[in-house]
Design an enzyme around this catalytic site. Structure first.
Site, PDB file in Angstrom:
ATOM      1  CG  ASN A   9      -1.983  -1.088   1.027  1.00 11.84           C
ATOM      2  OD1 ASN A   9      -2.893  -0.730  -0.059  1.00 11.84           O
ATOM      3  ND2 ASN A   9      -1.248  -1.763   2.231  1.00 11.84           N
ATOM      4  CB  VAL A  12       6.712  -0.699  -5.270  1.00 13.48           C
ATOM      5  CG1 VAL A  12       6.660  -2.369  -6.486  1.00 13.48           C
ATOM      6  CG2 VAL A  12       4.979  -0.204  -5.702  1.00 13.48           C
ATOM      7  CB  VAL A  13       9.574  -4.448  -2.115  1.00 12.12           C
ATOM      8  CG1 VAL A  13      10.681  -4.966  -1.576  1.00 12.12           C
ATOM      9  CG2 VAL A  13       9.389  -3.444  -0.401  1.00 12.12           C
ATOM     10  CB  SER A 108       0.143 -12.508  -2.983  1.00  6.84           C
ATOM     11  OG  SER A 108       0.042 -11.482  -3.159  1.00  6.84           O
ATOM     12  CG  ASP A 109       1.079  -9.040   2.424  1.00  2.00           C
ATOM     13  OD1 ASP A 109       0.650  -9.623   2.176  1.00  2.00           O
ATOM     14  OD2 ASP A 109       1.219  -7.923   2.809  1.00  2.00           O
ATOM     15  CG  ASP A 129       4.971  -7.455   6.524  1.00  4.34           C
ATOM     16  OD1 ASP A 129       5.552  -6.839   6.836  1.00  4.34           O
ATOM     17  OD2 ASP A 129       4.688  -8.818   5.484  1.00  4.34           O
ATOM     18  CB  THR A 132       0.116   0.135   5.231  1.00  6.74           C
ATOM     19  OG1 THR A 132       1.117   0.481   3.905  1.00  6.74           O
ATOM     20  CG2 THR A 132      -1.076   0.924   5.272  1.00  6.74           C
TER      21      THR A 132
END
EC number: 2.7.1.33
Length: 256
Positions: A9, A12-13, A108-109, A129, A132
């Site tokens: 969010n 982008v990694v 999916s993360d 994790d 955000t």
């Protein structure tokens, strides 16, 4: 080399791996209005910084919690690399047993985090994790993802504190000199950092009590390095966990 992209969010990694080695990891801001060309330029610039030719990219795997830009990111990769792209979702092999009410709802993360955790650590496992949102994922001794928790992220809490008050300033996440602050900024830092750490410690206590055994505690995500050192539980910090999971999922689906 394979590109691994996690669309979050806030950021982008973008990472790259070759065999078992992760070559680089970078972050760009998530922009839901970005075109595929703009995204392609960002990815290509990162590759140029690391002196990687687009011809070296043989594949790409993407996880995302922002579906609105999935297509643009996929097209961006295809523009510069012309390679096969795997999007983590239904139909993709992960090897993860998901024992929740609706498995399709699991991001999916979080799937990628769990796949990597089970590959490297002994269950039961709790994965924290911190992005955000702050999410906790619980994997039981039978290697099943059985659920977890979702809480407001540290950044959201900080923004709410400054935006909804008239006199509280924006602050950094540098640790305060002491827990009991003697000025506004120090008080805010203490409340944010120790408040987030105390929240995590409290949630871990409740999870451990419900499981009836002591799990392995893991932490990942962009904000974890600021908060986890202040927690009282023994928590392993692994900021490459998600990319490791994407690497494993890619291998299950393409290299088998």
């Amino acid at each position: 080399m394979v590109l691994a992209i996690d669309i979050g969010n806030t950021n982008v990694v973008i990472g790259g791996f070759q065999e078992q080695q992760i070559l680089f990891v970078e972050r760009v801001s998530t922009n839901q209005n970005a075109t595929s060309l703009e995204l392609a330029i960002s990815i290509k610039t990162i590759l140029e910084i690391y002196q990687i030719q687009t011809t070296e990219i043989e594949g790409c795997i993407i996880s995302s919690v922002v579906p609105s830009i999935n297509h643009a990111v996929r097209k961006a990769v295809e523009k510069i690399a012309h390679c096969h792209v795997v999007l983590v979702g239904p139909g993709v092999k992960t090897g993860l047993q998901i024992a929740i009410d609706n498995p399709a709802q699991l991001g999916s993360d979080r799937v990628a985090d769990a796949v990597a955790a089970l590959h490297e650590y002994q269950p039961p496992i709790v994965i924290i994790d911190m992005g955000t949102a702050t999410t906790l994922s619980v994997i039981d001794a039978q290697r099943r993802h059985i659920g977890g928790m979702i809480a407001p992220g540290v950044g959201i809490s900080m923004n709410a504190l400054t935006e909804k008050t008239a006199q509280l300033p924006k602050i950094s996440l540098d640790p305060p000199k002491r827990c009991i602050g003697s000025n506004t900024v120090e008080c805010m830092k203490s409340g944010i950092l120790y408040g987030a750490a105390g929240c995590i410690d409290g949630l871990l206590d409740r999870i451990e009590e419900e499981l009836g055994e002591t799990p392995t505690f893991l932490a990942t995500g962009g904000l974890s390095e600021f908060i986890i050192p202040h927690c009282r539980h023994k928590i392993v910090l692994d900021n490459l966990l998600l990319l490791k999971g994407l690497q494993l999922i890619y291998q299950k689906n393409v290299e088998a």
